[in-house]
Design a protein around this motif. Sequence first.
Motif, mmCIF file in Angstrom:
data_model
loop_
_atom_site.group_PDB
_atom_site.id
_atom_site.type_symbol
_atom_site.label_atom_id
_atom_site.label_comp_id
_atom_site.label_asym_id
_atom_site.label_seq_id
_atom_site.Cartn_x
_atom_site.Cartn_y
_atom_site.Cartn_z
ATOM 1 N N SER A 14 0.302 -1.130 -0.050
ATOM 2 C CA SER A 14 -0.020 -0.164 0.170
ATOM 3 C C SER A 14 1.022 1.005 0.165
ATOM 4 O O SER A 14 1.924 1.509 0.816
ATOM 5 C CB SER A 14 -1.054 -0.072 1.372
ATOM 6 O OG SER A 14 -1.596 1.626 1.301
ATOM 7 N N GLU A 15 0.684 2.417 -0.624
ATOM 8 C CA GLU A 15 1.187 3.519 -0.427
ATOM 9 C C GLU A 15 0.969 4.285 0.544
ATOM 10 O O GLU A 15 1.134 5.303 1.391
ATOM 11 C CB GLU A 15 0.680 4.395 -1.477
ATOM 12 C CG GLU A 15 0.519 3.621 -3.185
ATOM 13 C CD GLU A 15 0.488 5.009 -3.786
ATOM 14 O OE1 GLU A 15 0.610 6.201 -3.997
ATOM 15 O OE2 GLU A 15 1.028 4.220 -4.921
ATOM 16 N N GLU A 16 0.144 3.536 1.838
ATOM 17 C CA GLU A 16 -0.545 4.343 2.644
ATOM 18 C C GLU A 16 -0.251 3.275 4.367
ATOM 19 O O GLU A 16 0.371 3.274 5.398
ATOM 20 C CB GLU A 16 -2.067 4.321 3.208
ATOM 21 C CG GLU A 16 -2.596 5.329 2.186
ATOM 22 C CD GLU A 16 -4.210 5.389 2.035
ATOM 23 O OE1 GLU A 16 -4.430 6.557 2.789
ATOM 24 O OE2 GLU A 16 -4.565 4.349 1.343
ATOM 25 N N ILE A 17 1.067 3.557 4.071
ATOM 26 C CA ILE A 17 1.954 2.017 5.110
ATOM 27 C C ILE A 17 2.148 3.275 6.671
ATOM 28 O O ILE A 17 2.469 2.444 7.550
ATOM 29 C CB ILE A 17 3.341 1.700 4.092
ATOM 30 C CG1 ILE A 17 3.099 0.611 3.012
ATOM 31 C CG2 ILE A 17 3.961 0.988 5.776
ATOM 32 C CD1 ILE A 17 2.356 -0.676 3.751
ATOM 33 N N GLU A 18 2.386 3.658 6.144
ATOM 34 C CA GLU A 18 2.561 4.980 7.852
ATOM 35 C C GLU A 18 1.579 4.691 8.289
ATOM 36 O O GLU A 18 1.751 5.022 9.974
ATOM 37 C CB GLU A 18 3.474 6.182 7.639
ATOM 38 C CG GLU A 18 4.983 6.099 7.218
ATOM 39 C CD GLU A 18 5.713 5.612 7.340
ATOM 40 O OE1 GLU A 18 5.728 5.630 8.794
ATOM 41 O OE2 GLU A 18 6.619 4.983 6.390
ATOM 42 N N LYS A 19 0.082 5.482 7.959
ATOM 43 C CA LYS A 19 -1.003 5.651 8.335
ATOM 44 C C LYS A 19 -1.265 4.322 9.225
ATOM 45 O O LYS A 19 -2.089 4.124 10.014
ATOM 46 C CB LYS A 19 -1.928 5.993 7.740
ATOM 47 C CG LYS A 19 -1.593 7.214 6.816
ATOM 48 C CD LYS A 19 -3.173 7.692 6.354
ATOM 49 C CE LYS A 19 -2.218 9.190 4.967
ATOM 50 N NZ LYS A 19 -3.476 9.646 4.726
ATOM 51 N N ILE A 20 -0.819 2.732 8.057
ATOM 52 C CA ILE A 20 -1.414 1.819 8.716
ATOM 53 C C ILE A 20 -0.279 1.300 9.961
ATOM 54 O O ILE A 20 -1.596 0.640 10.590
ATOM 55 C CB ILE A 20 -0.653 0.761 7.121
ATOM 56 C CG1 ILE A 20 -2.425 1.280 5.944
ATOM 57 C CG2 ILE A 20 -1.801 -0.948 8.132
ATOM 58 C CD1 ILE A 20 -1.757 0.127 5.151
ATOM 59 N N VAL A 21 1.089 1.358 10.069
ATOM 60 C CA VAL A 21 0.893 1.418 11.299
ATOM 61 C C VAL A 21 0.733 2.076 12.132
ATOM 62 O O VAL A 21 1.192 1.465 13.438
ATOM 63 C CB VAL A 21 3.392 1.330 10.505
ATOM 64 C CG1 VAL A 21 3.770 1.270 11.786
ATOM 65 C CG2 VAL A 21 3.461 0.682 9.639
#
Length: 75
Positions: A14-21
């Motif tokens: 995903s391009e939203e890895i930081e938010k997911i973490v």
Amino acid sequence: EVRNSNITNISIYSEEIEKIVLDLGLVDYFKEDNVLRFKLDRDVNILISKLSKYKVDKLLITDSTLEELLMDYYK
């Protein structure tokens, strides 16, 4: 007991890895480019519910091998 361990390997593209973490509260994980990898020891349905907020390009869920279970057990 090792055989009762329910640990799955998760890979999220995903391009939203930081938010997911941050949303998952992950501490022990591996991140490279747009790929996040970690071990999950709870209900995968909770993970899927949380991921529904994000654009996930690919989600891989695999069972841990016996070798991985033993390595985790003897840490």
